[in-house]
Design a protein around this motif. Structure first.
Motif, PDB file in Angstrom:
ATOM      1  N   TYR A  44     -53.588 -72.597 -54.404  1.00  0.00           N
ATOM      2  CA  TYR A  44     -52.957 -72.312 -53.117  1.00  0.00           C
ATOM      3  C   TYR A  44     -52.674 -70.820 -52.986  1.00  0.00           C
ATOM      4  O   TYR A  44     -52.233 -70.175 -53.946  1.00  0.00           O
ATOM      5  CB  TYR A  44     -51.640 -73.083 -52.976  1.00  0.00           C
ATOM      6  CG  TYR A  44     -51.809 -74.568 -52.802  1.00  0.00           C
ATOM      7  CD1 TYR A  44     -51.868 -75.140 -51.534  1.00  0.00           C
ATOM      8  CD2 TYR A  44     -51.889 -75.411 -53.913  1.00  0.00           C
ATOM      9  CE1 TYR A  44     -52.004 -76.512 -51.372  1.00  0.00           C
ATOM     10  CE2 TYR A  44     -52.029 -76.785 -53.763  1.00  0.00           C
ATOM     11  CZ  TYR A  44     -52.089 -77.335 -52.489  1.00  0.00           C
ATOM     12  OH  TYR A  44     -52.229 -78.692 -52.330  1.00  0.00           O
ATOM     13  N   THR A  81     -51.252 -75.859 -59.076  1.00  0.00           N
ATOM     14  CA  THR A  81     -50.425 -75.242 -58.034  1.00  0.00           C
ATOM     15  C   THR A  81     -49.900 -73.869 -58.454  1.00  0.00           C
ATOM     16  O   THR A  81     -49.429 -73.106 -57.620  1.00  0.00           O
ATOM     17  CB  THR A  81     -49.244 -76.147 -57.677  1.00  0.00           C
ATOM     18  OG1 THR A  81     -48.497 -76.437 -58.871  1.00  0.00           O
ATOM     19  CG2 THR A  81     -49.734 -77.460 -57.071  1.00  0.00           C
ATOM     20  N   ALA A 119     -47.169 -75.660 -51.557  1.00  0.00           N
ATOM     21  CA  ALA A 119     -48.224 -76.338 -52.306  1.00  0.00           C
ATOM     22  C   ALA A 119     -47.873 -77.803 -52.525  1.00  0.00           C
ATOM     23  O   ALA A 119     -46.869 -78.116 -53.159  1.00  0.00           O
ATOM     24  CB  ALA A 119     -48.441 -75.645 -53.644  1.00  0.00           C
TER      25      ALA A 119
END
Length: 408
Positions: free
Chosen positions: A367, A178, A373
């Motif tokens: 992302y 992420t 995220a």
């Protein structure tokens, strides 16, 4: 005269025509750990088509491609999905189910990005095969099963990996995360992923009627005291500057409100950036559990079982610096970040450890900047296919090109 970067850029544009559909297919058909038969077949067929010498080892797939004299570089990707019901809303979301090792039907999902890893790993393998004039040495594309249960690296090693492929000089690995943002890569020397181990604990009591607790030994109260007591391990036994986690993920006891059961079962997970701290936490729980059992008059000794042990992922400083330089040269400094240690764990380092060679493991973004995220292992996990897929392919290939020998 075109540069290797120019040729890679042109190739990646072409690769999207097959990588995109392949990724969607893998995402729709995730397979549980050590049961990746379909995925293994796809990888084997693709590597064979690319011109690699391919063999299946310990549930995984290894392709070897040589281009004269020079270093040997191994790039690893993991293949397994998770027993999670997908709720991402993606048009190619998984509705797949699979019988697990116990025969239980489970929903399955690529909730940790291993579909990206496989597709990017195949893309990097094709880049190396299509541009053999740009490097010398040997490239090993390794696709590993069972990462989610810490079984895959061990399975491949136990099936003779070290004796069946050339010894690499360096091993490489990557994971979609992420952070950083999609289109960026993060790398750092030293520990970047924690070590981890899980523990099953059974404590024993003496059953009784709920109205007569004085005639029994209540394992629920005992288990509750253990849960509270072990919180002091990190708070009072680990130095404030060190990292450690003890989590009680499950506590099971009893079947009825008016029956005191005769046992309770706890499931714990430990994390640390050093084996010394991890061992201290595990030993501390055993010590505290035994003490609480004695204090509660438990009629039997507690039972302990350790499982799913992951080593710390500790990047070699020199290799990490060479990889970082390769990334800066390929992407520019604005797209290369420092990788802060992540508290998740990996069994990747079991492979370089078996060969006795250094390694580097990095993270790529999943992302787009500013997008909320969902984390890895969430049923909502839904990374942006692009530029995530392209970045994983390009990062793996550029690191390998940098570490392999110069063109003949």
């Amino acid at each position: 005269m075109t540069t290797l970067t120019d040729r890679m850029t042109a190739a990646l544009e072409e690769y999207h025509a097959w990588q995109g559909p392949l990724f969607e297919d893998l995402h729709r058909h995730p397979e549980l750990s050590m049961l990746e038969e379909r995925t293994r077949g796809i990888v084997t067929a693709q590597l064979t088509e690319f011109g690699y010498e391919v063999q299946q080892i310990g549930g995984g797939v290894v392709g070897v491609l040589s281009s004269g004299e020079g270093p040997t570089i191994l790039m690893r990707a993991d293949m397994d999905g998770l027993p999670i019901k997908e709720a991402s809303g993606l048009p190619y979301a998984s509705a797949h189910t699979q019988a697990d090792a116990d025969g239980q039907i489970q929903p399955t999902m690529h909730a940790c990005g291993h579909d990206f890893h496989v597709t990017a790993g195949l893309g990097a393998a094709k880049l190396l095969a299509d541009h053999r004039e740009d490097w010398s040495g040997t490239y090993i594309a390794l696709f590993q099963p069972g990462e989610e249960i810490a079984a895959g690296a061990r399975s491949m090693v136990e099936d003779g990996l070290v004796d069946k492929v050339p010894r690499p000089d360096v091993c490489l690995g990557q994971h979609v995360l992420t952070s950083p943002a999609a289109g960026k890569v993060a790398v750092a020397p030293g520990p970047v992923l924690s070590s981890s181990v899980s523990m099953r604990v059974i404590v024993h009591g003496s059953g009784s009627h709920g109205s007569m607790p004085h005639l029994g030994v209540d394992p629920v109260v005992l288990a509750a005291a253990i849960v509270t007591r072990i919180q002091t391990l990190v708070a009072r036994e680990i130095a404030p500057g060190d990292f450690g986690v003890v989590t009680v993920g499950a506590l099971h006891a009893g079947t009825s409100a008016n029956i005191i059961p005769d046992r309770a079962e706890l499931a714990l997970n430990f994390r640390a950036y050093s084996d010394e701290i991890l061992d201290h936490l595990v030993g501390g729980v055993e010590r505290m559990v035994r003490a609480e059992c004695e204090a509660a008059r438990s009629p039997k000794e507690p039972e302990f079982e350790l499982f799913n042990r992951y080593p710390v992922t500790d990047n070699d400083p020199q290799v990490a610096e060479r990889v970082r330089e390769a990334f800066v040269g390929q992407f520019g400094p604005e797209r290369v970040e420092h990788m802060d240690p992540v508290t998740a764990s990996e069994d990747f380092s079991g492979i370089p450890a078996a060969f006795g060679v250094p390694y580097c493991y990095w993270g790529t973004g999943a992302y787009a900047e500013g997008r909320v995220a969902a984390p890895n292992h969430s049923p909502l996990w839904a990374p942006d296919m692009q530029p995530t897929l392209r970045m994983g392919t390009e990062a793996a290939a550029s690191a390998a090109f940098a570490l392999l020998g110069s063109a003949r």
